[in-house]
Design a protein around this motif. Structure first.
Motif, mmCIF file in Angstrom:
data_model
loop_
_atom_site.group_PDB
_atom_site.id
_atom_site.type_symbol
_atom_site.label_atom_id
_atom_site.label_comp_id
_atom_site.label_asym_id
_atom_site.label_seq_id
_atom_site.Cartn_x
_atom_site.Cartn_y
_atom_site.Cartn_z
ATOM 1 N N GLY A 294 0.846 -1.188 0.000
ATOM 2 C CA GLY A 294 0.000 0.000 0.000
ATOM 3 C C GLY A 294 0.879 1.235 0.000
ATOM 4 N N ALA A 295 0.674 2.138 -0.967
ATOM 5 C CA ALA A 295 1.616 3.256 -1.145
ATOM 6 C C ALA A 295 0.888 4.582 -1.330
ATOM 7 C CB ALA A 295 2.530 2.969 -2.335
ATOM 8 N N PRO A 296 0.260 5.101 -0.281
ATOM 9 C CA PRO A 296 -0.457 6.378 -0.396
ATOM 10 C C PRO A 296 0.500 7.563 -0.380
ATOM 11 C CG PRO A 296 -0.566 5.589 1.859
ATOM 12 C CD PRO A 296 0.147 4.522 1.077
ATOM 13 N N ASN A 297 0.189 8.573 -1.181
ATOM 14 C CA ASN A 297 1.066 9.749 -1.265
ATOM 15 C C ASN A 297 0.339 11.076 -1.064
ATOM 16 O OD1 ASN A 297 3.817 8.680 -1.845
ATOM 17 N ND2 ASN A 297 2.778 7.766 -3.603
ATOM 18 N N ASN A 298 -0.966 11.024 -0.725
ATOM 19 C CA ASN A 298 -1.694 12.243 -0.378
ATOM 20 C C ASN A 298 -2.832 11.858 0.560
ATOM 21 O OD1 ASN A 298 -4.050 11.492 -2.022
ATOM 22 N ND2 ASN A 298 -2.786 12.029 -3.797
ATOM 23 N N ASP A 299 -3.586 12.839 1.045
ATOM 24 C CA ASP A 299 -4.618 12.569 2.046
ATOM 25 C C ASP A 299 -5.710 11.636 1.522
ATOM 26 O OD1 ASP A 299 -3.308 14.089 3.915
ATOM 27 O OD2 ASP A 299 -4.549 15.886 3.619
ATOM 28 N N THR A 300 -6.138 11.845 0.279
ATOM 29 C CA THR A 300 -7.170 10.976 -0.297
ATOM 30 C C THR A 300 -6.684 9.542 -0.378
ATOM 31 O OG1 THR A 300 -8.097 12.796 -1.599
ATOM 32 C CG2 THR A 300 -8.613 10.566 -2.325
ATOM 33 N N GLU A 301 -5.460 9.345 -0.842
ATOM 34 C CA GLU A 301 -4.907 7.999 -0.953
ATOM 35 C C GLU A 301 -4.693 7.380 0.418
ATOM 36 O OE1 GLU A 301 -1.433 8.268 -3.368
ATOM 37 O OE2 GLU A 301 -2.556 8.458 -5.241
ATOM 38 N N ARG A 302 -4.280 8.170 1.399
ATOM 39 C CA ARG A 302 -4.104 7.639 2.756
ATOM 40 C C ARG A 302 -5.429 7.143 3.323
ATOM 41 N NH1 ARG A 302 0.303 11.258 2.960
ATOM 42 N NH2 ARG A 302 -1.009 13.094 3.201
#
Length: 325
Positions: A294-302
């Motif tokens: 899992g690789a989120p890079n902004n608030d929406t992805e987190r």
């Protein structure tokens, strides 16, 4: 702790760290307020914050952010009749202490293998089930090795993944944890569900065939939706009949449009991923759960990655609590 490495560090969890993440609301109780004691808990959660494994395999960075995203969601799930959180404890997190560059990746990953296994061996007892979250799929190797050596036998591994991660033995990275684990005598049979025909080399498929493993492609389910449930049932029957300890793997890049190290518009749905976990975790032989990439890079992805991981962990624990022999 006894284990040490100048390139990595382990930070043990404290109640103060948990409380800072919990959003309290009058009349409600959150899972983050109900965690058990490390020595007594049945399920032990360990976070790994690195992306050198995926990057060494030409993947994207961001896997170092998956564990924090999970914590922010998991801590704030309601503690209720369906899941209280009392049989779960947080062990802590493994972090990099310095930045690495491409020529150093594979040597560092081999060192990380040793470090992850040391942390698991030092803090978990024989009956506890590790749930490892975050980082690259390279961390499957030390988790498999730890489980096999703890139980004194080879184990089976089931993986839901768009990629077999069975590349040649060319130095450690996220693309070869299972081939290394099999070569080194820790895996008996490897089964992987959800592969994509366009993203698995002929060389890898021939290696899987030669070494007697089972694999299933997402394209099968386009033509016949019943195949999904049929293949999961067949895998489940095999696990039960073989009576070997089994590791359960789920690479987030298999889920359609999931922010991950190798995100794709094609893949299984979150419902299908949850079916996989809920069905296979419901077996006594399943001894660990691994959720990498899992690789989120902004608030929406987190938010997306965090809630997805939290749901999958809930599914695993609830299924184990109602498991069958």
């Amino acid at each position: 702790m006894k284990s040490s490495n100048q390139n990595f560090q382990f930070k043990k969890w404290t109640p103060e760290l948990t409380n800072g993440c919990v959003k309290c609301r009058e009349g409600e109780e959150k899972i983050g307020e109900r965690f058990g004691v490390l020595e007594d808990a049945e399920y032990i959660i360990l976070g790994i914050e690195e992306s050198i494994g995926p990057e060494a395999n030409l993947g994207n960075p961001g896997a170092e952010n998956g564990f924090d995203a999970f914590c922010n969601s998991f801590f704030n799930i309601q503690s209720n009749r369906f899941f209280s959180g009392e049989n779960v404890a947080f062990l802590g997190r493994i972090e990099l202490t310095e930045a690495f560059h491409e020529p150093e990746y594979r040597v560092a990953i081999a060192e990380l293998d040793i470090f992850v296994e040391q942390v698991l061996s030092e803090f978990l007892n024989e009956k506890q089930i590790p749930i490892v979250i975050g980082g690259g799929h390279n961390n499957a190797y030390p988790l498999i090795k730890y489980t096999s050596e703890k139980l004194g036998k080879k184990i089976n591994v089931v993986n839901l993944d768009a990629h077999a991660d069975y590349r040649k033995l060319e130095g450690r990275h996220s693309g070869n944890p299972f081939s290394y684990a099999y070569s080194n005598g820790f895996i008996d049979t490897y089964r992987v569900l959800g592969l994509q025909q366009s993203y698995n080399s002929e060389e890898n498929l021939k290696r899987l065939d030669k070494e007697g493993h089972d694999y299933f492609f997402m394209e099968e389910f386009i033509d016949d939706e019943k195949k999904w449930g049929e293949n999961i049932r067949n895998i489940k029957e095999a696990i039960i009949s073989e009576k070997l300890p089994t590791g359960l793997e789920l690479d987030l890049d298999v889920i359609q449009l999931m922010p991950s190290s190798a995100s794709s518009p094609f893949g299984c749905s979150l419902i299908q991923a949850r079916q996989y976990v809920r069905s296979l975790a419901n077996i006594d032989f399943v001894k660990y759960f691994h959720l990498p990439e899992g690789a989120p890079n902004n608030d929406t992805e987190r938010n997306i990655v965090g809630k997805t991981l939290a749901l999958l962990v809930l599914d695993f624990i609830n299924a184990k609590n109602n498991q069958q022999k």
